[in-house]
Design a protein around this motif. Structure first.
Motif, PDB file in Angstrom:
ATOM      1  N   ASN A 128      -7.524   6.080  -5.646  1.00  0.00           N
ATOM      2  CA  ASN A 128      -6.831   4.799  -5.667  1.00  0.00           C
ATOM      3  C   ASN A 128      -7.235   4.007  -4.427  1.00  0.00           C
ATOM      4  OD1 ASN A 128      -4.385   3.030  -4.982  1.00  0.00           O
ATOM      5  ND2 ASN A 128      -4.062   3.654  -7.091  1.00  0.00           N
ATOM      6  N   SER A 129      -8.029   2.941  -4.627  1.00  0.00           N
ATOM      7  CA  SER A 129      -8.671   2.338  -3.461  1.00  0.00           C
ATOM      8  C   SER A 129      -7.700   1.775  -2.417  1.00  0.00           C
ATOM      9  CB  SER A 129      -9.710   1.302  -3.891  1.00  0.00           C
ATOM     10  OG  SER A 129      -9.119   0.357  -4.736  1.00  0.00           O
ATOM     11  N   PRO A 130      -6.568   1.134  -2.792  1.00  0.00           N
ATOM     12  CA  PRO A 130      -5.680   0.670  -1.706  1.00  0.00           C
ATOM     13  C   PRO A 130      -5.104   1.822  -0.892  1.00  0.00           C
ATOM     14  CG  PRO A 130      -5.124  -0.399  -3.782  1.00  0.00           C
ATOM     15  CD  PRO A 130      -6.093   0.686  -4.113  1.00  0.00           C
ATOM     16  N   VAL A 131      -4.717   2.920  -1.551  1.00  0.00           N
ATOM     17  CA  VAL A 131      -4.179   4.061  -0.815  1.00  0.00           C
ATOM     18  C   VAL A 131      -5.274   4.708   0.035  1.00  0.00           C
ATOM     19  CG1 VAL A 131      -3.152   6.357  -1.078  1.00  0.00           C
ATOM     20  CG2 VAL A 131      -2.338   4.471  -2.483  1.00  0.00           C
ATOM     21  N   ASP A 132      -6.489   4.675  -0.497  1.00  0.00           N
ATOM     22  CA  ASP A 132      -7.623   5.249   0.226  1.00  0.00           C
ATOM     23  C   ASP A 132      -7.870   4.541   1.557  1.00  0.00           C
ATOM     24  OD1 ASP A 132     -10.122   6.974   0.264  1.00  0.00           O
ATOM     25  OD2 ASP A 132     -11.021   4.978   0.386  1.00  0.00           O
TER      26      ASP A 132
ATOM     27  N   SER B 240      -2.858  -1.118  -8.995  1.00  0.00           N
ATOM     28  CA  SER B 240      -3.535  -1.114  -7.704  1.00  0.00           C
ATOM     29  C   SER B 240      -4.368  -2.363  -7.479  1.00  0.00           C
ATOM     30  CB  SER B 240      -4.464   0.104  -7.614  1.00  0.00           C
ATOM     31  OG  SER B 240      -3.789   1.255  -8.003  1.00  0.00           O
TER      32      SER B 240
ATOM     33  N   GLN C 211      -3.139  -5.261  -5.140  1.00  0.00           N
ATOM     34  CA  GLN C 211      -3.079  -4.856  -3.734  1.00  0.00           C
ATOM     35  C   GLN C 211      -4.468  -4.863  -3.113  1.00  0.00           C
ATOM     36  OE1 GLN C 211      -0.462  -4.517  -2.066  1.00  0.00           O
ATOM     37  NE2 GLN C 211       0.981  -4.567  -3.758  1.00  0.00           N
ATOM     38  N   TRP C 212      -5.410  -4.290  -3.829  1.00  0.00           N
ATOM     39  CA  TRP C 212      -6.773  -4.186  -3.314  1.00  0.00           C
ATOM     40  C   TRP C 212      -7.372  -5.571  -3.089  1.00  0.00           C
ATOM     41  CZ3 TRP C 212      -9.984  -0.897  -1.107  1.00  0.00           C
ATOM     42  CH2 TRP C 212     -11.348  -1.197  -1.078  1.00  0.00           C
TER      43      TRP C 212
ATOM     44  N   VAL D 293       0.845  -1.200   0.000  1.00  0.00           N
ATOM     45  CA  VAL D 293       0.000   0.000   0.000  1.00  0.00           C
ATOM     46  C   VAL D 293       0.880   1.249   0.000  1.00  0.00           C
ATOM     47  CG1 VAL D 293      -1.695   1.305   1.334  1.00  0.00           C
ATOM     48  CG2 VAL D 293      -1.885  -1.187   1.172  1.00  0.00           C
TER      49      VAL D 293
ATOM     50  N   MET E 299     -12.798   2.843  -9.093  1.00  0.00           N
ATOM     51  CA  MET E 299     -11.468   3.461  -9.082  1.00  0.00           C
ATOM     52  C   MET E 299     -11.105   3.944 -10.487  1.00  0.00           C
ATOM     53  SD  MET E 299      -7.872   1.847  -7.832  1.00  0.00           S
ATOM     54  CE  MET E 299      -8.043   0.294  -8.678  1.00  0.00           C
TER      55      MET E 299
ATOM     56  N   ILE F 262       2.260   7.324  -6.341  1.00  0.00           N
ATOM     57  CA  ILE F 262       1.333   8.424  -6.649  1.00  0.00           C
ATOM     58  C   ILE F 262       1.934   9.748  -6.184  1.00  0.00           C
ATOM     59  CG2 ILE F 262      -0.970   9.361  -6.217  1.00  0.00           C
ATOM     60  CD1 ILE F 262      -1.989   6.553  -5.966  1.00  0.00           C
TER      61      ILE F 262
ATOM     62  N   ILE G 211      -6.307  12.030  -6.640  1.00  0.00           N
ATOM     63  CA  ILE G 211      -5.834  10.750  -7.188  1.00  0.00           C
ATOM     64  C   ILE G 211      -5.483   9.772  -6.065  1.00  0.00           C
ATOM     65  CG2 ILE G 211      -4.045   9.666  -8.615  1.00  0.00           C
ATOM     66  CD1 ILE G 211      -3.956  12.224 -10.238  1.00  0.00           C
ATOM     67  N   TYR G 212      -4.961  10.287  -4.962  1.00  0.00           N
ATOM     68  CA  TYR G 212      -4.623   9.415  -3.828  1.00  0.00           C
ATOM     69  C   TYR G 212      -5.862   8.669  -3.346  1.00  0.00           C
ATOM     70  CZ  TYR G 212      -0.238  12.054  -3.270  1.00  0.00           C
ATOM     71  OH  TYR G 212       0.980  12.650  -3.456  1.00  0.00           O
TER      72      TYR G 212
ATOM     73  N   LEU H 225       2.421   2.071  -3.352  1.00  0.00           N
ATOM     74  CA  LEU H 225       1.481   2.762  -4.234  1.00  0.00           C
ATOM     75  C   LEU H 225       1.377   4.236  -3.860  1.00  0.00           C
ATOM     76  CD1 LEU H 225      -1.627   0.463  -4.723  1.00  0.00           C
ATOM     77  CD2 LEU H 225      -0.178   1.430  -6.503  1.00  0.00           C
ATOM     78  N   PHE H 226       1.338   4.482  -2.547  1.00  0.00           N
ATOM     79  CA  PHE H 226       1.266   5.867  -2.066  1.00  0.00           C
ATOM     80  C   PHE H 226       2.477   6.652  -2.571  1.00  0.00           C
ATOM     81  CE2 PHE H 226       1.960   9.339   0.855  1.00  0.00           C
ATOM     82  CZ  PHE H 226       0.687   9.780   1.196  1.00  0.00           C
TER      83      PHE H 226
ATOM     84  N   THR I 139       2.283  12.770  -8.768  1.00  0.00           N
ATOM     85  CA  THR I 139       1.592  14.049  -8.540  1.00  0.00           C
ATOM     86  C   THR I 139       2.589  15.168  -8.268  1.00  0.00           C
ATOM     87  OG1 THR I 139       1.277  13.396  -6.242  1.00  0.00           O
ATOM     88  CG2 THR I 139      -0.574  13.059  -7.707  1.00  0.00           C
TER      89      THR I 139
END
Lengths: 227, 619
Positions: free
Chosen positions: B420-424, A87, A90-91, A22, B366, A29, B416-417, A25-26, A33
């Motif tokens: 993104n469902s895992p980051v969410d 993603s 991971q999800w 997780v 997503m 991003i 965007i963070y 991924l953070f 960004t």
């Protein structure tokens, strides 16, 4: 100054197996960004300075550019789908019950939210919930380190949210439903379990603790608890 | 009153006070009414935010000025006038609303929950929509498409007064026993549907009723906007000659028309659950709590775009005018807005990633959510393209528009963070989302709105606002805004939950185990500066209405039709219905004598004006 802009630094210490995925991924991003933001701001400020009003210079009549429109539409679309693809695994690993790890060593516990406490119900020696040897503790979740923990999450009244910041777990607890949650703690310690969904006037103070024990300490706790 | 009205009609062809200023049928007056009403509600909504910001920075300390002194709390000794006030009120705390909700000037958890619930409710439904859609939609649509009024003037008047009724009902909620709605502006059931869970009875009922009434007002407005734009455009005003702000309001009206019935039915079900003993949302009676979330967000996400699209439209107008250049990629700007509107119907699940909704749905939501980055990127790059090789005038509206673009970029990227469902999973329901929504709706919509008020003020009131005050207000707001909301991102990443009464309840730490309550204090100080800065704006608006520099007909040398109408705009707007020959953004056309060509100017006709002289740029 950089400390305030470096978002990944601010993530709480990760103590779960899937947390790293997780966090990666953070971080990904974050860099996408950050680069886009810096680029857009550089162009914006550059244009603001270069093309500010000057006596005798007229603006150029430019209506647009189809090539550019297609370029930035395509590039953004590709990045978006790329991110979605990255993603998905991971999800699924975190949230889709059929993909959860499962072995006889796993620990089972029922967590039930109620205004404004977490009830942690342990199945006891028989390993089954809903039997006489169940033990319910308020706000104290005891688990062994490096073992998969399966949580049966539910709520008695309103919606609560089971938030384990250090495990990168968050799942709303719904009245009338049981939701499967899992995690695997990798570090011994005591972590907070706040409620993350507004649940009434006591929401702010609704707080449990996750106690991750070594195998020995966990065995000792089990022995004490069912004495 | 009757005599007076007749007299006026006979001698001056004027209307009575009531029909001119109160139950006016003139779209311009209704627009101004919405403007004043929205600004008043803005003060209310902002004031509520300052109250709870105090609690977040200095938890459980009495409020300054209206709270008691610390000595009074410690020793029971009266030191200040405020102490005396609370001593007196403390005696009848059964009846006294103030004492009950804010004991001794300390914000308790029940009142705290009502404060943030009402801050968001008021800002979303009673400030941003009335100001952006109500004020500017009413004022600009007939003028910019070249017609004399809205299609249904009476409906228009009713729309305004219905929304006032909604606001009155909403405000009444503060005074009822049990306090105001305290289940968040999203009103998640069953917290909202079972009174015992919050202890709030009539507050939540009035909240539902007021929102339904407000929605009826929006429906009346949107029907009017849609009909007017489709049927009443001036000759030559094709769809692709419409200014972008009209496109944005047109799209918003369609979204409102389609989204409102969904939330109205949800609110009705919620009222039934509360008052008629049904259990649509209560699991105990066989209901489904997630049904509320699906209905609410199916409305709620289009609602979010209802808040930002007019901001995009307003900023586009100002950026083009003050760059003296056509909007870069006009058609792709229009298509981008249309695609945002379409996508807004298929993204609501991103609010529910952690809600217990079937997790397999998340991939779809997503992807659709992140796809919104595409039209958003198109719009941002086109604004940049509009600046490219322009001749940029740094007027107050332009400063606000550029702030809009940069703040919208931050708000878009931070989205965007969470898309993104895992980051969410980690940042969901933390201050990260608070930062995100405020960057989009405050940094985006409200900055565009401030700029728009400054830009159209000369046409609305026949006078200019003061540019120096405007610039002071802009810079204070811009800096304080970022001081308030940027640090919320890092609080959210650290795990600071939203909607909590006391941040010290959990042991939150920053990098290296640093204490982070100082960030909350910093945010609150910035929030007070931000609030104080708005006084400058209000003074500027109301002072300039009477004392501002008298405005010429087209002070910004803009092309769109409203600037070709006389100032002040008479009843009926135009002497003759204009004929439109051009798109709205023909600036700096090669070979033309002036750097602007009004939409009414036929080819070969002599130009109407000169380029803006350098001295005019200060405005």
């Amino acid at each position: 100054m950089l400390k305030w802009l470096n978002f990944p630094e601010w993530l709480p210490e990760n103590a779960s197996t899937f947390g790293e995925g997780v966090d990666n991924l953070f971080v990904l991003i974050y860099w996408i960004t950050a680069i886009v933001f810096i680029a857009v701001m550089a162009v914006l400020i550059g244009f603001m300075i270069k093309y500010r009003f000057k006596e005798g210079r007229k603006a150029d009549y430019i209506e647009g550019s189809t090539t550019l429109e297609i370029t930035w539409t395509a590039v953004t679309t590709v990045i978006v789908f790329g991110l979605a693809m990255l993603s998905l695994p991971q999800w699924n690993r975190l949230k889709i019950p059929s993909q959860f790890p499962s072995s006889p060593d796993d620990v089972l516990v029922q967590v039930s939210g109620k205004q404004f406490n977490w009830d942690m119900t342990y199945p006891g020696p028989d390993g089954k919930l809903g039997t006489d040897d169940d033990l319910t503790l308020e706000n104290q979740l005891h688990v062994p380190v490096n073992k998969v923990v399966h949580v049966k999450l539910t709520s008695e009244d309103v919606i609560h949210s089971f938030f384990l910041p250090n495990m990168r777990v968050k799942q709303d607890a719904l009245p009338g439903r049981t939701i499967d949650v899992w995690f695997d703690a990798t570090k011994v310690g005591k972590y907070e379990i706040p409620c993350a969904e507004l649940c009434g006037f006591g929401h702010s103070g609704m707080l449990g603790y996750l106690n991750v024990h070594t195998d020995d300490a966990y065995a000792k706790w089990v022995e004490e608890a069912w004495k | 009153m009757n005599d007076h009205a007749n007299e006026s009609h006979d001698h001056h062809h004027e209307e009575s006070f009531v029909s001119k200023y109160i139950f006016s049928l003139d779209h311009k007056m209704i627009g101004k009414q919405f403007l004043i009403y929205g600004l008043i509600m803005f003060i209310v909504g902002g004031g509520l935010a300052l109250l709870f910001r105090w609690q977040l920075a200095w938890p459980d300390k009495p409020l300054p000025i209206i709270g008691v002194s610390q000595e009074y709390l410690d020793e029971g000794e009266v030191v200040s006038g405020a102490d005396k006030m609370w001593e007196k009120w403390g005696e009848d705390d059964e009846e006294n609303w103030f004492e009950r909700t804010m004991h001794a000037g300390i914000i308790g958890p029940e009142f705290y929950n009502a404060l943030f619930t009402m801050h968001a409710t008021i800002m979303v439904f009673f400030v941003v929509v009335p100001l952006l859609v109500g004020a500017f939609g009413n004022f600009l649509i007939p003028l910019m498409i070249g017609t004399r009024d809205m299609a249904f003037p009476v409906l228009n008047m009713l729309s305004f007064w219905t929304s006032v009724l909604g606001a009155v009902i909403m405000m009444a909620g503060f005074l009822v026993p049990g306090g105001h709605a305290a289940a968040g502006w999203t009103g998640y059931a069953p917290l909202s549907s079972v009174p015992d869970f919050t202890g709030v009875y009539w507050g939540q009922n009035l909240w539902c009723i007021a929102l339904i009434v407000m929605g009826v007002s929006s429906l009346m407005g949107s029907i009017n906007y849609i009909t007017t734009v489709i049927n009443m455009r001036a000759p030559g005003m094709t769809y692709f000659r419409l200014p972008l702000v009209i496109w944005s309001l047109f799209i918003v009206a369609i979204l409102l028309l389609l989204a409102f019935p969904v939330v109205a039915s949800a609110l009705a079900l919620l009222l039934f659950d509360r008052m008629a003993g049904t259990s649509f949302f209560a699991a105990a009676g066989g209901g489904e709590p997630l049904l509320w979330q699906h209905l609410f967000w199916f409305f709620g996400h289009p609602e979010v775009y209802i808040l930002i699209l007019p901001g995009m439209g307003l900023a586009s107008e100002m950026i083009s005018v003050f760059s003296r250049k056509p909007i870069f990629g006009y058609k792709s700007m229009v298509w981008a807005m249309i695609s945002i509107a379409f996508l807004s119907w298929v993204v609501w699940g991103h609010h529910m990633f952690q809600s217990g909704m079937n997790p397999a749905l998340s991939m779809g939501f997503m992807t659709t959510t992140m796809l919104i980055a595409v039209p958003s990127a198109i719009k941002t790059f086109n604004w940049l393209g509009t600046l490219f090789r322009g001749s940029i005038r740094y007027t107050v509206p332009m400063l606000h528009s550029l702030a809009f673009v940069s703040m919208f970029v931050i708000g878009g990227l931070s989205g965007i963070y969470m898309a993104n469902s895992p980051v969410d999973i980690h940042i969901h329901d933390t201050y990260y989302i608070v930062a995100h929504i405020h960057y989009v709706v405050f940094g985006g919509s409200v900055f565009a709105l401030f700029g728009a008020i400054f830009y159209w003020f000369p046409k609305m009131f026949g006078r200019h606002m003061n540019a120096t005050l405007g610039k002071i207000h802009f810079w204070l707001s811009f800096l304080a805004f970022n001081g308030v909301f940027f640090p919320m991102h890092i609080l959210g990443v650290a795990g600071h939950r939203r909607r909590i009464h006391n941040p010290l309840d959990t042991d939150l730490r920053g990098p290296g185990g640093m204490e982070i309550q100082g960030i909350n204090e910093f945010i609150t100080i910035c929030a007070f500066i931000l609030g104080a800065a708005q006084i400058i704006m209000l003074v500027n608006v109301f002072w300039s209405m009477y004392k501002g520099r008298v405005a010429e007909q087209n002070p910004w040398h803009a092309n769109t039709l409203e600037w070709q109408a006389p100032t002040p705009v008479p009843h009926g707007n135009f002497d003759q219905i204009p004929h439109v020959y051009h798109g709205p953004y023909e600036y700096s056309v090669p070979g033309a004598d002036a750097d602007w060509i009004p939409q009414t100017q036929a080819d070969g006709e002599p130009s109407h004006g000169e380029p803006i002289p350098a001295g005019a740029t200060a405005d």
